[in-house]
Design an enzyme around this catalytic site. Structure first.
Site, PDB file in Angstrom:
ATOM      1  N   CYS A 445     -16.501  12.714  46.537  1.00  0.00           N
ATOM      2  CA  CYS A 445     -15.835  12.772  47.849  1.00  0.00           C
ATOM      3  C   CYS A 445     -16.326  11.637  48.728  1.00  0.00           C
ATOM      4  CB  CYS A 445     -16.094  14.123  48.512  1.00  0.00           C
ATOM      5  SG  CYS A 445     -15.255  15.488  47.690  1.00  0.00           S
ATOM      6  N   GLU A 447     -20.179  11.301  49.071  1.00  0.00           N
ATOM      7  CA  GLU A 447     -21.606  11.164  48.808  1.00  0.00           C
ATOM      8  C   GLU A 447     -21.862   9.959  47.906  1.00  0.00           C
ATOM      9  OE1 GLU A 447     -19.558  12.458  45.732  1.00  0.00           O
ATOM     10  OE2 GLU A 447     -19.583  13.544  47.616  1.00  0.00           O
TER      11      GLU A 447
END
Length: 801
Positions: A445, A447
């Site tokens: 996503c 990170e």
């Protein structure tokens, strides 16, 4: 086909060829299904062999058995081959981690949205042969049978979630080792490490021997899997009447006999090499939430450039193979969850995310011709998976940024945009070398981690506004009535805002401590019972250390807690500070009554809050100072907490779709948000709170020291009319450059108007392929439940730059 590039970077070679059109149609129309094949093979293997081998060896032999027995599939148009299940979009289950009940299977088969078909016969077989064996043996049961009651209660009321109660830790990205070494090369390395084991002086020598032996077996398993594809391709070629397809099948066989046993020599082999590694990792364990190739364009560029120069590959052929790879990824839907979450419509997205552009290990620009090919494929295919992100550093050419923005303009939610200049600093701050940080990026996503060298484990989401809610009720969750927090005092008695905030901090540290303790326990359960002996082959320094990916083998070992709802808690604190403590417009008792009654018959009060409170996202110093304070205190509460592998926890600002769930388990909040409504996502402003345009939003976000995080998420929604002209693309490029110059980590866009979204709700059959950006991923709008649809619609519709 004309392949001349236009001045802005995108090729004029638009349009899928016939093969890709057919494959796209097949993947778009394929119905996701549940396959019980893997579970049956595994259950029989465990029934025959559990207790006979050390656990790493047992896991590797189990993987080998699956690779020997599972159904092999090659589609009639495919060039890149291999499926996790027996056919496209057939998803296996992983009963060793979490075993579906019969009720789960019926729910998944019949739920209205995002169903998984499974026959009654297969459900009966599962009930008879799989469920009885795994009862009491699953990872999920190990976790919930041993965690303390106070953790369960905090978990159940929605203070936090736990990723690994449903699946193995995900978020793994690979580096260029995949293309430099074949599995036979890795077997030589492993043999060398086995020879060096010191059973006299090293107390861990036996453990290392077990792990390294398991790695050898895992190498053999993947080679067997590839050779079975080669055998099938050869058999199919013998009966194929079309000479062109027969030649393709023979070529597929040749490729599969070479990789993954050997390092790839060509662009085709390089893509197939990665795909076999990808399949191995998601077959071995359910690493739901991201298995990624890292900087795919940079890894493939040497193969592409060499073959283009030699005349053995054309640009069109390279694009066709890339399209085949994209469709392969799209064939792999996420394994469904169990229990209460099986009832809810989640997503089919398995979170494979392609990093495009960025920087090289030496800090130079990483954009190449494969980068542009990938952008073209994203735009043309318009499919759910894989996710994609362009990485825009100060050294990235404007041509590439414009090319990416033109794809963004299409409104599919892809690609998102990352800032290497910031995330490299984030990774170096965490202790990575500069080279390793530059070779890193995003896994799923938002990170980031060091590709091919790090286990970065996301442990679950923290509901930060819920912690304030508990604080405002002296340790009680007002929704459930349970006492889950500390008694920090009746807020009616707080004389100052600082007293309230100090009470909130005490609750925050209490819940972070609670979460870290159990996350560390779960880490050890995976290290002990579910080693990933195949994945460990491709992560430095698992082989040289003789340790598993989940057991401290990687060079870097990081845990993240993802904090959710920065906008909601900032605006709630701003409201309390402004209206209760400073202007004394409302008493604390009145505010508590209002939120406990969901502002019933108090709409004038609510409108006062909505219209006269400084809200985050408007470049308002009053609100932004509160946001910075909360963000910094979240960092202080989480940063440096020890994990089980000699390293520590870090802060992440990510919500995926959990902000919707977290809102459901909360009452109304002091910022005027009503009970049950979604809280803010990531670091985005609260829905409708950002009223001063996107420039004000990025200025507010730029005040956060995002280098402290391991990722921040910013959603923005634009009217399509804003991006019709060339100068509009220039404005979008300028917005991205400005935010990144202010220290922004990530930004993503929905280019869709409210009218279109409402029409899609009314006539879903006319909008089957409407993709929207949800959080760190995109999804088909009409595959989303009403809550998620409402969340996207409620985001501020920016009408100007």
């Amino acid at each position: 086909m004309n392949t001349m590039n236009d001045p802005n970077g995108l090729s004029n070679a638009y349009g899928m060829n016939d093969r890709i059109q057919r494959l796209r149609e097949e993947t778009f129309n394929a119905q996701p299904s549940l396959s019980i094949e893997r579970a049956l093979i595994e259950t029989q293997f465990y029934n025959d062999n559990e207790g006979k081998y050390p656990i790493p060896v047992l896991r590797a032999l189990n993987f080998l058995e699956i690779c020997k027995q599972k159904t092999i599939y090659i589609g009639k148009d495919e060039l890149i081959v291999g499926e996790r299940g027996p056919k496209p979009k057939a998803v296996p289950t992983f009963p060793e981690l979490t075993c579906h009940s019969v009720e789960d299977l019926y729910i998944l088969n019949t739920r209205e949205l995002q169903s998984y078909t499974i026959s009654p016969e297969d459900i009966d077989t599962y009930a008879r042969e799989v469920i009885p064996y795994w009862k009491g043996r699953t990872q999920r049961e190990r976790i919930f049978n041993h965690v303390p009651q106070y953790w369960k209660e905090a978990y159940e009321v929605g203070i936090f979630t736990e990723f690994m109660e449903q699946r193995a830790p995900g978020h793994t990205s690979l580096d260029d080792k995949v293309y430099r070494f074949g599995l036979l090369d890795l077997k030589e390395k492993i043999a060398g490490e086995l020879e060096k084991l010191d059973f006299l002086n090293d107390p861990e020598a036996t453990d290392k021997q077990e792990e390294l032996t398991a790695m050898l077996i895992s190498c053999d398993a993947a080679i067997v899997f590839a050779e079975r594809h080669a055998d099938l391709a050869d058999e199919m070629a013998l009966t194929e009447k079309d000479p062109v397809r027969a030649a393709e099948l023979r070529k597929i066989a040749e490729v599969c006999r070479w990789v993954p046993a050997h390092a790839p020599r060509t662009y085709w082999e390089a893509i197939q090499m990665y795909w076999f590694v990808h399949l191995g990792t998601i077959t071995e364990l359910n690493g739901w939430d991201a298995m990624n190739p890292g900087h795919f364009d940079q890894h493939l560029a040497p193969f592409y450039e060499k073959e283009i120069a030699e005349g053995t590959l054309t640009r069109d052929q390279a694009k066709e193979l890339m399209s085949c790879f994209f469709i392969k990824v799209n064939n792999h839907t996420a394994p469904p969850k169990v229990g209460i979450t099986a009832r809810e419509s989640g997503t089919y997205n398995d979170f494979t995310n392609l990093n495009i552009g960025g920087v090289k290990a030496d800090g130079s620009d990483g954009v190449n011709e494969v980068s542009y090919i990938m952008l073209e494929v994203i735009e043309e295919l318009h499919i759910l998976q894989p996710g994609s992100a362009i990485h825009i550093s100060s050294r990235t050419p404007e041509r590439f940024l414009r090319a990416g923005c033109k794809v963004i303009r299409q409104g599919h939610g892809y690609p998102s945009v990352f800032n290497p200049d910031v995330y490299v600093q984030e990774l170096v701050r965490q202790g990575k070398s500069l080279t390793d940080a530059r070779e890193g990026g995003c896994s799923g996503c938002i990170e980031v981690g060091a590709f091919g060298k790090e286990a970065y484990v996301l442990t679950g989401y923290l509901n930060v506004p819920k912690i304030l809610e508990v604080t405002l009720h002296n340790g009680i969750d007002p929704v459930s009535g349970r006492k889950v927090g500390l008694e920090t005092g009746d807020p009616v008695g707080f004389a100052t805002y600082d007293e309230l905030y100090d009470a909130f901090l005490k609750q925050l540290y209490y819940f972070v401590d609670m979460k870290v303790r159990v996350s560390n326990y779960i880490d050890r359960m995976f290290a002990k019972y579910a080693p990933a002996t195949f994945l460990s082959l491709f992560i430095d320094d698992c082989i040289s250390r003789g340790k598993d990916y989940y057991n401290g083998g990687p060079r870097y070992n990081t845990n993240y807690i993802q904090c959710t709802g920065l906008g909601t808690i900032t605006d709630s604190l701003s409201s309390l500070k402004k209206h209760v403590f400073e202007e004394k417009r409302f008493t604390m008792a009145e505010m508590l009554y209002a939120i406990d009654s969901n502002f019933e018959d108090l709409e004038p009060m609510r409108q006062t809050i909505l219209n006269r409170t400084p809200f985050f996202g408007n470049d308002d110093p009053y609100a932004d100072r509160i946001a910075v304070k909360v963000y910094d205190d979240l960092y202080d509460a989480i940063e440096g907490r020890p994990n089980t592998k000699g390293e520590c926890f870090h802060l992440n600002m990510l919500s995926t779709t959990c902000h919707v769930y977290f809102g459901k388990v909360m009452g109304a909040t002091p910022n005027g948000r009503l009970a049950g409504k979604a809280i803010s996502d990531g670091t985005s402003p609260s829905h409708g709170a950002d009223t001063h345009g996107p420039s004000a939003v990025v200025k507010s976000l730029g005040k956060l020291d995002q280098v402290k995080s391991g990722g921040t998420l910013l959603n923005q929604r634009f009217m399509p009319s804003l991006l019709k002209k060339e100068e509009d693309i220039s404005k979008l490029c300028a917005l991205i450059r400005t935010y990144f110059a202010l220290g922004g980590h990530h930004i993503q866009f929905n280019i869709v108007d409210t009218e279109t979204l409402l029409k899609a709700q009314e006539c879903p059959e006319e909008y089957r392929d409407l993709l929207v950006r949800v959080a760190g991923y995109s999804d088909y709008f009409n595959d989303m439940n009403e809550d998620l649809q409402a969340d996207v619609i409620a985001r501020t519709e920016q009408e100007s730059f």
